[in-house]
Design a protein around this motif. Structure first.
Motif, PDB file in Angstrom:
ATOM      1  N   PRO B  68       0.837  -1.204   0.000  1.00 45.94           N
ATOM      2  CA  PRO B  68       0.000   0.000   0.000  1.00 45.94           C
ATOM      3  C   PRO B  68       0.872   1.255   0.000  1.00 45.94           C
ATOM      4  CG  PRO B  68      -0.576  -1.483   1.820  1.00 45.94           C
ATOM      5  CD  PRO B  68       0.706  -1.974   1.248  1.00 45.94           C
ATOM      6  N   THR B  69       0.458   2.272  -0.745  1.00 46.44           N
ATOM      7  CA  THR B  69       1.192   3.536  -0.740  1.00 46.44           C
ATOM      8  C   THR B  69       0.291   4.662  -1.251  1.00 46.44           C
ATOM      9  OG1 THR B  69       3.248   4.638  -1.396  1.00 46.44           O
ATOM     10  CG2 THR B  69       2.220   3.236  -3.046  1.00 46.44           C
ATOM     11  N   ALA B  94      -4.712   6.729  -2.628  1.00 50.00           N
ATOM     12  CA  ALA B  94      -4.121   5.553  -1.990  1.00 50.00           C
ATOM     13  C   ALA B  94      -4.192   4.362  -2.940  1.00 50.00           C
ATOM     14  CB  ALA B  94      -4.875   5.234  -0.703  1.00 50.00           C
ATOM     15  N   VAL B  95      -3.149   3.550  -2.951  1.00 52.97           N
ATOM     16  CA  VAL B  95      -3.194   2.280  -3.686  1.00 52.97           C
ATOM     17  C   VAL B  95      -2.919   1.149  -2.700  1.00 52.97           C
ATOM     18  CG1 VAL B  95      -2.432   3.360  -5.849  1.00 52.97           C
ATOM     19  CG2 VAL B  95      -0.748   2.270  -4.360  1.00 52.97           C
ATOM     20  N   LYS B  96      -3.505  -0.012  -3.011  1.00 50.30           N
ATOM     21  CA  LYS B  96      -3.298  -1.202  -2.169  1.00 50.30           C
ATOM     22  C   LYS B  96      -2.289  -2.131  -2.847  1.00 50.30           C
ATOM     23  CE  LYS B  96      -7.578  -2.627  -2.343  1.00 50.30           C
ATOM     24  NZ  LYS B  96      -8.102  -1.684  -3.349  1.00 50.30           N
ATOM     25  N   SER B  97      -1.810  -3.082  -2.080  1.00 52.78           N
ATOM     26  CA  SER B  97      -0.907  -4.077  -2.646  1.00 52.78           C
ATOM     27  C   SER B  97      -1.640  -4.822  -3.768  1.00 52.78           C
ATOM     28  CB  SER B  97      -0.495  -5.051  -1.549  1.00 52.78           C
ATOM     29  OG  SER B  97       0.296  -6.067  -2.108  1.00 52.78           O
ATOM     30  N   ASP B  99      -2.623  -3.478  -6.599  1.00 46.54           N
ATOM     31  CA  ASP B  99      -3.334  -2.544  -7.485  1.00 46.54           C
ATOM     32  C   ASP B  99      -2.500  -2.253  -8.733  1.00 46.54           C
ATOM     33  OD1 ASP B  99      -5.503  -2.358  -5.874  1.00 46.54           O
ATOM     34  OD2 ASP B  99      -5.144  -0.291  -5.193  1.00 46.54           O
TER      35      ASP B  99
END
Lengths: 80, 325
Positions: B68-69, B94-97, B99
């Motif tokens: 995530p970042t 935000a992005v998840k693992s 994505d």
């Protein structure tokens, strides 16, 4: 019959042939498969193959050989 | 945390704000062609504005995040999509693992900038992470990205958060036709008065060859030169000079036909005369010009160029103030 346009992924110059003295990749009426190369776009001193993203028959070329094109502009109309 | 390159786009490179200090030995500044857009992207994700991000040109890559970042996309309109859903630009999200960030067709401008919280953590070479592809220096293995590449990402700062957005009035728009202000000089005396007039009044078009090294233009009238006897060391073509230094932004016109504005990956010297230089404040603008786009050169004087630079710096300060609060 439904139609579908193959769009240019890039701005640049459209070529229908792999080199000036070669035959065109495709002509009107040709059957194309998804992934077939239908032309080249020249930009930033390199050439990029444009592939068909559908199966079909070429109804017409919307862009001419050596025509300047913008990204997202139709190059070919397919009958699908 | 890393970014996996699923597909690389046309010519996606790691860029920060550049590698100053080596131009005299032939290594150019490099870095983002649109510096303001990269700086804004970095500030949106809580990075220092000089962190390394990705410069995307004409066609976007497909990138997968392994953790995530927070991400932001700025610059030209190459609309980003997260897992296929359009996402906002000039804003952090935000992005998840797992994505996947991909891009739609280019709509306007030419280059987009992707910043990731923590910055792209490739090795620092001569003080910068920027890619100089011609010299195979910096960035990821000194080259543009390829499918299968894995880019390390640094540690996000405590300021990284989603939902930060840059207000509309602080986002630069491109004009059409583009007006590039230039300071005539250097070898302006080599061309006839008539040639100088039409150089400035003609509408030029960006040539498809335009790249990070130089932006080439065509479509204006060929330039006539003042007759001369070639000096020792200059070639016989009237556009040749005894080799000289090439400033960033300098406009050379080989054989008097197609002006080339040297940009961030400029060659530092050579034997073509230059009619002048595009002012510092308009260099970012060039980064957003597409092939075939019309452009004009507008002559300005030094006080105007310096005032424009001051305005550019004031604009950068306003962006900083707006995003660091």
């Amino acid at each position: 019959m439904a139609t579908k346009d193959i769009l240019s992924p890039l701005p640049g110059t459209f070529y229908r042939k792999p080199s000036p003295d070669a035959a065109p990749y495709k002509n009107e009426g040709d059957v194309v498969k998804k992934g077939d190369v239908i032309g080249l776009i020249e930009v930033m001193k390199s050439f990029h193959e444009v592939q068909s993203d559908a199966d079909g028959t070429i109804a017409s070329f919307v862009a001419e050989n050596e025509e300047p094109v913008m990204a997202g502009q139709p190059l070919i109309t397919l009958n699908i | 945390m890393a970014i996996k390159v699923v597909s690389p786009g046309l010519s996606t490179t790691v860029q920060d704000l550049g590698r100053p200090g080596y131009y005299h030995i032939g290594i150019p500044l490099s870095g983002a062609m649109d510096r303001a857009a990269l700086a804004a992207a970095n500030l949106l994700v809580g990075n220092d504005e000089s962190a390394a991000g990705l410069e995307v040109v004409f066609m976007g890559p497909e990138l997968e995040f392994t953790a995530p970042t927070i991400v932001a996309v700025t610059g030209g309109e190459i609309p980003p999509k997260l897992n296929g859903t359009p996402c906002e630009t000039w804003a952090s999200f935000a992005v998840k693992s797992g994505d996947v960030l991909s891009f739609d067709f280019l709509k306007a401008g030419a280059r987009a900038y992707i910043a990731i919280a923590g910055g792209v953590d490739v090795p620092v070479v001569l003080g910068s992470r920027s890619t100089y592809t011609l010299g195979a220096l910096g960035g990821h293995e000194g080259r543009k990205l390829m499918a299968g590449d894995v880019l390390p990402v640094g540690v996000a700062s405590s300021k990284a958060r989603a939902g930060r957005s840059l207000e509309q009035k602080l986002r630069r728009k491109t004009s059409n036709p583009a007006e590039l202000r230039m300071l005539p000089g250097l070898y302006w005396h080599r061309i006839t008065e008539e040639a100088g007039k039409h150089f400035l009044s003609d509408t030029w078009k960006v040539a498809p060859e335009a790249d990070r090294i130089g932006y080439r233009f065509r479509g204006g009238k060929p330039i006539d030169f003042v007759p001369r006897t070639p000096p020792f060391g200059a070639g016989s073509d009237p556009s040749n000079i005894v080799d000289a230094c090439y400033p960033y932004g300098s406009i050379q016109v080989p054989s008097g036909t197609e002006p080339i504005v040297l940009h961030r990956d400029a060659v530092s010297g050579g034997g073509y005369f230059m009619v002048g230089a595009v002012i510092a404040a308009d260099m970012d603008l060039i980064a957003q010009l597409q092939p075939h786009m019309p452009a004009r050169f507008v002559a300005v004087d030094m006080p105007t160029a310096l005032a424009a630079r001051k305005d550019m710096n004031a604009q950068a300060a306003a962006v900083r103030a707006s995003l660091q609060s």
